[in-house]
Every structure is written in C-alpha cells, then in structure tokens.
Write an enzyme that holds these catalytic residues in place. Structure first.
Site, PDB file in Angstrom:
ATOM      1  CE1 TYR A 126       9.002   2.050  18.923  1.00 28.37           C
ATOM      2  CE2 TYR A 126       9.693   3.493  16.999  1.00 28.37           C
ATOM      3  CZ  TYR A 126       8.856   2.309  17.640  1.00 28.37           C
ATOM      4  OH  TYR A 126       8.094   1.500  17.006  1.00 28.37           O
ATOM      5  NE  ARG A 167      -6.218   6.271   5.721  1.00 23.78           N
ATOM      6  CZ  ARG A 167      -6.582   5.961   4.530  1.00 23.78           C
ATOM      7  NH1 ARG A 167      -6.051   5.090   3.625  1.00 23.78           N
ATOM      8  NH2 ARG A 167      -8.074   6.147   4.369  1.00 23.78           N
ATOM      9  N   GLY A 177       4.485   3.774   2.058  1.00 21.92           N
ATOM     10  CA  GLY A 177       4.633   2.574   2.494  1.00 21.92           C
ATOM     11  C   GLY A 177       3.873   1.239   2.098  1.00 21.92           C
ATOM     12  NE  ARG A 178      -0.525   1.642   5.867  1.00 25.02           N
ATOM     13  CZ  ARG A 178      -1.611   2.139   6.325  1.00 25.02           C
ATOM     14  NH1 ARG A 178      -2.369   1.447   7.211  1.00 25.02           N
ATOM     15  NH2 ARG A 178      -1.920   3.611   6.705  1.00 25.02           N
ATOM     16  CB  CYS A 194      -2.421   0.438   0.667  1.00 30.08           C
ATOM     17  SG  CYS A 194      -3.137   0.227   2.182  1.00 30.08           S
TER      18      CYS A 194
END
Length: 644
Positions: free
Chosen positions: A168, A294, A316-317, A340
């Site tokens: 970004y 992870r 997150g996941r 996950c």
C-alpha cells in the site's frame, strides 16, 4: 485448559482491553458500493465482539475519496460518520472495543477501474505509463489521513491503525525495493521514511492524547530485491514511536511477488511463521507488539503471550471459522472450537472472486455475512433425517439439523468420520485438515447425533427405519480408466496411496496434475521418489486457489518434481508411461504409476429411486452431487439443514 495469559486485561493510553485477542482488519467486501457501512458488516463485527474478542479493527478504510475502491470501507467523507457510529455502537454494546484501519491502497485499488491509482514511481501498464504520485498529491493524501482520523474519533472508535504494509502507498514509499524516486521522498532511508512519518504526524494531530495509535508494518520485505530488512523496520518503528505510534501490528508480505502468500497464509505456511519477527521487534523497540500469521488455536496464542514473544495476538480467520472462539477458549472449552484449517477457499479466494461472490465466506462457517439475516430457528416439527455419508458435508448437515431440533442420524460406510478431509490431511503439510475433520466428528457425536459406522444404506434399511427425509452426502471416488498395457506396471490410485492402503516403488509417474495429483507428487518426492506429473491441460493445479498454488508449485520445484503440461497419457509400456505432447509421442520412464485424474460422484441412483418412489424428500449435496471444492459441499449442507 485455562489460558490465563491470553485472558489478562491491559491498558493502552486510555483504552482498556479485556484480553489479548484482536480481530484484524480483514477485507470482507461487505461495505456498500461507495464504501458505506452496511447492516451486514455491522452484524459481522457484532458477532465477533459478542463472541468475546477484545478489539475489532475495521478493515482497510479508505481515507481518500478519488482512490477509494468500491465495496471497501471508506471514511473519506463526513457523510460516512453516521454509519461508522452505528458500527462502533454495535461493537461496544456487544462488549468489545472498536478500531479502524486507515488506508490508501496504491496498486491494490486496481480491482475497481474507477478508483484513482497512486504509485510511488512511474509504472508501465501495457502501452500506458501511470505517472508517479506528485508532491501536491502526497500532501493531499497526508491531509486525508488526518481528516480520516478525525472522523474516526467522531464515529466513536477507541483506536486507529495506520496501514504501512503490503504494497500500500506508505509501504511503497518506505521500501527501497519499491521506492525508486529521486526527490526528497526517495533514495536514502531518511527520505523513504518521510511520507509515512508525515501521515503518522497528521493522524496523531487529529486524535485525542489518550487514544492509542496502532501501526501495521511488514517485519521485512520477502522476495523483493533491495527491500526492507528487519533492522530497517526496527529503525523506522523507533521513529514512528517518537511521532506517537503506540502499538506495532507485525505483518509480512507484498502483492507483487510470491511473498503475497504471507498476507493471507494458507496451511502450506507453518503456523506462527512470523512470531519470531514480532519477538525481535518487541525486544529491539521496547514497544507493544501484536503477533500475526497462522495463529489459530488458544494453546498456540497462550504460549506466545506467556513467552513474552508479543503482547497481543491476531486471530483473524480463527474468528471467521468460529465467532465464539474467544468465549469458548476463556471458558476452557477449546475442544468445542471450530478451527480454521488455512484452506483460503472462502476468505481469500472468495474475496478475490468478485464475479461469483459478493463478499467473503468460510468453509467452516457459511454464516459469515448472514449473521442476522439467517436465523437458526428451532423446528416445530422434528424430523428423522438419514444422512448418508459422514464427510464434512454430512457432518455439517447433522450439526445444523441437531441444533435446530431435528433428529439426524449419520450412516458412514467406513470406520471413521471426516471423508476426503481425512485423505487430504495425509498429504504433507495438511495435517490440520485431518485434525479438524476428526474433531468435527467428535463434536457432532458429542451433540448426541447417532453414527452408524461401516453401514451402507440400501432400500431395506430405509424401508425398516422409516426416515422422514434423506440427505445423500456419499461423496466421490477416484475416476478409473483403462489404458493399453496397464498390466505392465504397478498402478495405484491416489486415495489408496495417501490413505496408506497401497504403496509404490522406485520412480513414479503421477497421471493428473490437479490438486490431488500435486499433493501425491509432494508426498512421494518427500519420500525421495523421482516423480513426474503428467497433466493434459496447459497448467497444473488449476483447481488450486492462487496462494495455495504459489506454495505448492514452489515446493514441488524445490523437490525436483518434473511437471509435464499439455501431455496426454495414451498407454503404459514396460519402460514407463507413453504420452502425446505437442504432436510428439514419447515414453516417460518409471517403475510405478499413480492415477490422480479426478473423482466422480458415487452412484446413489438406487437410493434416489427408492425415495422418489416412496415420496421421501431426498437432497443430494457436495461431491455426491458433483465433485467440487469442500467449500461448496459444506455450503450446500448448511443450506439444506437451515431450511429443512
């Protein structure tokens, strides 16, 4: 097990957090076309806050209107404040705290052709050169960061995060591998720091003294010549601290090299792969740090905090798969967590699939994006439902039906639940799939769902049991073909090999270069076999998602696997496999052959006919309907069970 360190509270300036778990700013595409906050996004965040997460960071919020892509959150105009206030109110009412990630996406906004793309240097795009951002435009963007921060305060956010990673715009200026400018914003490390530091000053100037400022930063630049080293990152973080940054959110990856795999790392990447970087940066800067990458079990997270490798962890996941992750862990019910598995099928592949999916989803949790739209209403008329097949689809159907008050029973032809997820988990690096499948089976049985092992359903069983409805989730089986001369070589099928039922000797030709064929190649090469993969299409691994494909192909290259595309197997000879490739015929020498040419649905026509004859509603789901990805199978199971 209790996770005492993970559920310790803390204060950062005026922000009090009840535990050390943070929901990161993952892209969802749940915002409106112009970036407005939607009820869908509010419900998504509300569910995770209600599930016990300490801090939800709202995703990549554009600060600059002309460069804001559609369906990405925006905070670039005053008109957006009201929607953001509804979001922060919902998070607060659910027991959580709210942060927002201030963002300018540079080349990442290209997914929306209407968004203006700012680049650090001149950039060739086909026959057109996209000019580098000017100093006037730099000042415009810096000002936009400040105004975005001011709006975040008015909207009720508890903290803001400055995104300085992943290609970004701020990262593009900071990295010597990306920034090739010759003005005051390029060249030396000091010059490359100028733009991101200006952004930080402007943000800090527009938020209260007691509001924390987080910064997401790459620990290092991977696969990028002259990119940032971790020592340069540490030096920049010390400068950022002087300008008012309080917390470092240590990420990794960029979107122009294979290092993009570190942004949404699939299961091919080791768990906790970036924690040591967070530990080093924490030690060298003395700042509060967040470990990222992870981290998907409370046991792993507890160890990181207990060992002082980081002060917080991003899960997150893990919270996509189970919005109650935090509550279950805090209550000592980690065995109930839906984990996950790093498949990336719904979160990353679903995010990128703008044609077929309006927003992200999750293989383990089809409710994402429908948290308040779909209610799991208890049934007023419980039905006995036979579920034929105990793979992931059958288990999902049984779970939802049981939760709603129906009476499901699973009939599994083998001795274990989990189906092809168990087989997939035998491949190198995919053990998490097997563990998840085994845990899911235990969870469903613990709910009180009867499971009949080594039981094949036929007309007699259905006649005797009188089920109200039948769900066929019998899955698929490997396709078998007959080739001239196949008696001349030892031939096994991929599933039998991975499940340990058959073995090979010597050099091996794997017929089929799809997902299973490549995983077989990985498995065999890891056992020091010489491996050749023969694929008819122009590319191997077409059924893999983008990030998994990068990982799998990279590993096979390291292992020396020979992949032959545009090649058709036409016969087996005493020497090996005869192929046709580019109008030529040749033999690939080998000692053994593995068939991995795909799968077809198991034949359940007799069961379907019986149900139709006796007017028993029958539903065919997953691979039993058509061999596809596990994501599709679980979605279909969920939908049938939700509506039945």
């Amino acid at each position: 097990m209790k996770f005492n360190q993970l559920f310790t509270d803390c204060n950062i300036r005026g922000l009090h957090l009840k535990n050390r778990i943070i929901l990161p700013a993952m892209g969802t595409r749940m915002a409106g076309e112009k970036g407005e906050i939607t009820p869908r996004l509010i419900a998504y965040h509300k569910a995770r806050a209600k599930g016990g997460c300490a801090l939800n960071i709202v995703e990549v919020a554009a600060v600059h209107t002309p460069s804001a892509p559609a369906h990405f959150v925006s905070i670039s105009e005053d008109d957006y404040i009201e929607g953001h206030k509804k979001l922060t109110d919902a998070i607060h009412a659910s027991g959580g705290k709210a942060g927002i990630q201030l963002w300018q996406g540079s080349i990442a906004v290209a997914m929306d052709p209407k968004a203006k793309m700012f680049v650090v240097n001149d950039m060739n795009v086909g026959n057109y050169t996209l000019p580098a951002i000017t100093v006037e435009e730099i000042n415009e963007v810096v000002e936009a960061y400040g105004k975005g921060a001011k709006r975040a305060v008015l909207a009720g956010y508890d903290c803001v995060e400055f995104h300085c990673a992943h290609n970004y715009l701020p990262h593009s200026f900071l990295s010597g591998g990306l920034n090739h400018r010759s003005d005051a914003y390029g060249g030396s490390f000091e010059n490359r720091c100028r733009f991101p530091l200006e952004c930080i000053r402007e943000i800090r100037k527009n938020i209260p003294e007691d509001m924390p400022l987080f910064m997401r930063i790459d620990a290092q630049d991977d696969c990028l010549p002259n990119g940032l080293s971790i020592d340069e990152v540490i030096s920049f973080c010390k400068l950022a601290q002087k300008e008012g940054v309080d917390v470092l959110d240590i990420s990794r990856g960029n979107i122009i090299t294979p290092a993009t795999v570190y942004e949404v790392p699939p299961l091919d990447i080791p768990k906790g792969f970036n924690v040591s970087n967070a530990e080093k940066i924490k030690k060298e800067t003395g700042m509060l740090t967040i470990a990222v990458g992870r981290i998907n079990t409370p046991e792993q997270a507890e160890e990181i905090i207990a060992n002082q490798q980081a002060d917080f962890v991003v899960i997150g996941r893990g919270q996509l798969a189970d919005p109650e992750f935090c509550l279950k862990a805090e209550e000592g019910r980690s065995e109930d967590i839906v984990n996950c598995v790093g498949c990336n099928q719904g979160c990353y592949d679903g995010f990128c699939d703008v044609v077929n999916r309006p927003f992200i989803t999750c293989l383990r949790n089809p409710m994402i994006g429908h948290e308040e739209e779909w209610t799991m209403e208890a049934t007023n008329a419980p039905k006995r439902v036979a579920i034929i097949g105990g793979g992931m689809a059958g288990l999902e159907a049984a779970k939802i039906l049981k939760e709603r008050g129906h009476l499901p029973e699973i009939f599994e032809a083998t001795t274990q639940l989990g189906g092809q997820f168990i087989t997939a988990g035998k491949a190198p690096g995919k053990q998490e799939m097997q563990i998840a499948a085994e845990r899911f089976g235990k969870q469903v049985e613990a709910m009180g769902v009867p499971v009949h092992y080594e039981t094949k359903v036929d007309e007699t069983l259905l006649e005797n049991e009188k089920f109200d409805q039948v769900i066929i989730a019998a899955g698929a089986e490997p396709i078998k073909i007959t080739l001239p001369g196949q008696e001349k070589k030892h031939i096994v099928d991929s599933h039998s090999l991975l499940n340990g039922m058959q073995d090979v000797e010597g050099s091996v030709c794997v017929i089929g270069g799809g997902l299973v064929g490549l995983e077989v190649a990985d498995y065999l090469a890891g056992k020091h076999h010489e491996v050749h993969v023969i694929e008819m299409q122009d590319e191997a691994g077409k059924d893999l998602g983008n990030l998994r494909k990068i990982c799998v192909n990279g590993k096979l290259k390291q292992l020396g696997v020979n992949i032959l595309c545009n090649s058709k197997c036409v016969a087996i000879t005493s020497e090996g496999v005869q192929i046709e490739s580019n109008s030529e015929t040749k033999v690939i020498p080998c000692d053994s052959v593995v068939m991995a040419i795909g799968a077809r649905s198991r034949d359940t026509s007799s069961i379907q006919a019986y149900c139709e004859k006796h007017e028993i509603p029958v539903h065919i789901i997953g691979d039993a309907k058509k061999a596809r990805r596990a994501l599709n199978a679980v979605e279909e199971a969920f939908e049938i069970a939700r509506m039945l």
